[in-house]
Scaffold this active site. Structure first.
Site, PDB file in Angstrom:
ATOM      1  N   GLU A  23       0.813  -1.212   0.000  1.00 34.31           N
ATOM      2  CA  GLU A  23       0.000   0.000   0.000  1.00 34.31           C
ATOM      3  C   GLU A  23       0.854   1.273   0.000  1.00 34.31           C
ATOM      4  OE1 GLU A  23      -2.352  -1.653   3.300  1.00 34.31           O
ATOM      5  OE2 GLU A  23      -4.124  -1.084   2.149  1.00 34.31           O
ATOM      6  N   GLU A  59      -4.598  -9.942   3.828  1.00 32.20           N
ATOM      7  CA  GLU A  59      -5.462  -9.537   4.936  1.00 32.20           C
ATOM      8  C   GLU A  59      -6.671 -10.433   5.184  1.00 32.20           C
ATOM      9  OE1 GLU A  59      -4.034  -7.529   2.836  1.00 32.20           O
ATOM     10  OE2 GLU A  59      -3.191  -5.811   3.903  1.00 32.20           O
TER      11      GLU A  59
END
Ligand code: NAI
Length: 706
Positions: free
Chosen positions: A108, A128
């Site tokens: 990210e 995740e």
């Protein structure tokens, strides 16, 4: 010009400002990294003539992700968002140069950069959802702007690494840089400057609507349903990524934060994160003297080249540790080595290793017929037939040749390791090393210390688990240790219900819907129905006097139905195919046995099936905790999540007991006690005590730690 704090260094190469992060071991985006990055950006703002910036990490990887230790504390999404926004808003082009394993938050931060380049072997992933959460630092909003909704969801839902070549094809990496990454990155930055390229902000791009059609979303929902039964995080991720199509980045990020925080509060996130930390706890052994040092392991030996011995030898060879494998006959040895060769060959076929790697690993495995060849081994693991006299004989021979201080391990599943140790003059060096089949694949290693095992041997083995890529869980000697002892009641009830009229498929489906990797009866068929029967025959005096005990297994065994290997067990199988087919013949055998035993036939609800299997499992786990066989509840959870297919998102059996509440478990045990009697349905003492005091296992452990 260069300035360094402890983890972030700001330096300069011509007109390029270079931010170098070094936060070993895996460059997590810890609070320190974030603070120092802000400080470095403050400093950089004062520099003149900076025309480009470079973000790069030292050590084995670019940022591997968020610092998972922060999960326990307050939400950090906003802090990440601010820092990433600051990077994205830089007035000069920012190049992220990546290598290693770039996961979650690590990916990210790169998406907030303006250009992305990578070393050839770099791998990228969003893991995740496997932890019950969603990417929460911009991943659900920035990635679709680069590669579209479909591919972003493909990454998030599959949670598997994408290689550098694919990353370039998909478009979230601009170039692969061969050779020295930093040099290549500086050249890349200089070229941007020369070509007059400015910042290229992901936030200013729009999502391609063709990547977000109703058909695509339907397919993604179907994928989520298939991969993640009982879970919500994948749907939350779909919702977040879907929103990137309509919302400007700032609004999208707000929604992402909200959804990320919601997902962290779900039982599946808490269970998965518990399982994650539980695996990191198992090596902590409170009663080992603090100065206990592990012995180095440079050479290994394995006695018995069968199913387990061969797999164990592969574990050593994979770790680069030379291993001598001994068997009693040349024929057995050849068969064993052929098995090892087949395993490696299939790894080559699946592209897991190269033919050279296979040859290199095979060269570390030396077959032998003489105990003399084990004299320089630092650890020797016995994996001969399950027979105490035979094992004692092997240990006598090992005692005669092994060097002083060598670890003498046994892979027994059911025998008393104290008895085996007695065959030697060095019981302090003897320890149980219970691998699971296939030993080279299954991550669990139960380590069983006897009354005499020395701390240094325990420590050596717990450390050895690291290069062997095993998750070790320490236990004391008892019948079945942790895992198989808990399986006794679980498997007993699964089989028993087939005598009461439930079909094997009904039982397995209910257990699989609960989240078990494979239903119990399918596991019997896979492992061999005869294995369990033989253990029960050999240990008949240990089991309760229940005439129905494991009778479904015995009935199938007596009919020659040994499972997959004979094409028939609880199910029927076609040759070379593991698909389970219902088999009226099996049902008839089970029904006949039930009639002989006078067992009444009826229907079972899924709820009853799950409760009858899982309640005894949790109850026995509590007993194991109470008896001190395991150090902590979370170790018991690891045994079942790493070795027996218990769903990680439920944390493990004891975490799940706390989740449903000990009172519920106690009431359940008593409910079935009323129907079936106390023989199998006696609640653990600790369960009764805690339920009465309205305490959880976690409360009890906290109180014990003081
Ligand atoms: P296996 O029958 O495949 O292999 C046993 C090997 O030991 C054979 O190659 C045999 O020739 C060799 N052997 C027998 N006597 C010997 C001696 N005196 N000296 C040297 N080698 C000798 O058995 P498997 O399945 O590998 O089991 C081995 C041990 O591991 C047993 O104690 C078993 O309970 C335990 N175990 C087995 C698991 C499984 O799933 N198969 C799982 C965990 C433990």
């Amino acid at each position: 010009m260069s300035s360094a704090t402890s983890v972030v260094t700001l330096s300069r190469a011509g007109n390029v400002a270079v931010l170098t992060v070094n936060n070993p071991p895996v460059n997590t985006l810890s609070i320190k990294v974030r603070e120092e990055t802000h400080a470095a950006l403050d400093e950089m703002a004062g520099w003149k003539d900076v025309k480009a910036a470079l973000l790069i990490c030292e050590g084995r990887t670019f940022f591997s992700g968020a610092d998972i230790n922060e999960f326990a504390g307050p939400p950090q999404e906003v802090a990440y968002r601010q820092m990433f926004a600051r990077l994205e808003q830089l007035a000069v082009p920012l190049v992220a140069a990546m290598h290693g394993t770039v996961m979650g938050g690590g990916l990210e931060i790169a998406l907030a950069g303006h250009y992305r380049i990578a070393a050839p072997g770099t791998r990228f992933s969003f893991p995740e959802v496997t932890l019950g959460i969603i990417p929460g630092a911009g991943g659900t909003q920035r990635m679709p702007r680069l590669i579209g909704v479909e591919k972003t969801l493909d990454m998030i839902l599959n949670a598997k690494p994408v290689d550098a070549k694919t990353a370039v094809e998909w478009g979230f990496v601009d170039a692969i840089v061969e050779g020295d990454l930093k040099e290549g990155a500086l050249r890349y930055a200089e070229r941007l400057i020369a070509e007059g390229k400015g910042p290229r902000r992901t936030s200013e791009r729009a999502v391609d609507p063709k990547t977000c059609t109703p058909e695509i979303l339907e397919r993604m929902n179907a994928l989520a349903a298939k991969l993640y039964p009982n879970r919500v995080a994948p749907y939350t991720a779909i919702k977040a990524v879907r929103a990137s199509l309509d919302l400007p980045l700032a609004k999208g990020l707000e929604l992402e934060t909200e959804l990320a925080n919601e997902s962290k509060a779900t039982p599946e996130a808490k269970g998965s994160i518990h399982a994650f930390f539980a695996e990191r706890e198992t090596r902590k052994i409170p009663d080992l003297p603090p100065d206990t040092e592990a012995r180095p392991i440079k050479q290994a030996g394995v006695v018995g080249a069968g199913t387990m011995g061969g797999g164990i030898a592969i574990c050593f060879a994979n770790a680069g540790i030379p291993v001598t494998v001994l068997d009693a006959t040349d024929e057995a040895l050849k068969r064993g080595m052929a098995g090892v060769d087949r395993t490696y060959e299939s790894m080559v076929k699946r592209g897991r290793i190269t033919p050279d790697e296979k040859a290199q690993r095979m060269s570390l495995i030396t077959p032998s017929l003489g105990y003399e060849d084990l004299k320089s081994a630092d650890v020797i693991i016995e994996a001969v037939f399950e027979d105490v006299k035979l094992k004692q004989d092997v240990f006598r021979k090992l005692d005669a040749v092994a060097k002083p201080g060598a670890v003498l391990g046994t892979n027994t599943s059911t025998l008393d390791i104290n008895e085996i140790a007695k065959a030697t003059k060095r019981p302090k060096d003897v320890i149980g090393l219970h691998f699971f089949s296939p030993a080279n694949v299954m991550p669990l290693l139960e380590v069983i210390r006897t009354d005499d095992t020395s701390p240094v041997i325990v420590k050596t083995v717990m450390e050895l688990a690291k290069p062997l890529r095993k998750t070790p869980v320490l236990a004391k000697v008892c019948y079945g240790f942790i895992g198989n002892r808990m399986m006794e009641g679980y498997a007993r009830e699964a089989g028993r219900m087939t005598l009461e009229g439930a079909t094997p498929r009904e039982v397995d489906t209910a257990l699989e819907k609960f989240g078990m990797a494979m239903g119990m009866l399918a596991v019997f068929d896979m492992a061999g129905v005869d294995i369990g029967v033989k253990v029960h025959q050999a240990n008949a005096d240990r089991y309760p006097p229940d005439p129905t005990y494991y009778q479904s297994d015995f009935a199938l065994y007596e009919a020659g139905r040994l499972g997959q290997k004979t094409g028939k067990g609880y199910y029927r199988y076609e040759p070379g195919d593991r698909t389970r087919h219902d088999d009226p013949e099996a049902l008839a055998i089970l029904k006949a046995r039930a009639e002989k035993l006078g067992i009444e036939r009826r229907k079972h609800t899924e709820q009853e099936i799950v409760e009858r299997c899982i309640y005894p499992l949790m109850n026995e786990g509590i007993r194991i905790l109470e008896e001190g066989i395991a150090i902590r509840a979370s170790d018991i959870d690891v045994v079942w999540t790493a070795g027996y297919g218990f769903p990680r998102y439920r944390g493990g059996p004891l975490y799940y007991a706390d989740t449903i509440g000990l009172k519920t478990l106690l009431d359940g045990m008593l409910k079935y006690q009323k129907i079936f009697g106390p023989m199998h349905w006696q609640p653990a003492k600790l369960l009764v005590e805690l339920a009465e005091e309205n305490m959880s296992l976690a409360d009890w452990e906290r109180a014990r730690r003081g």
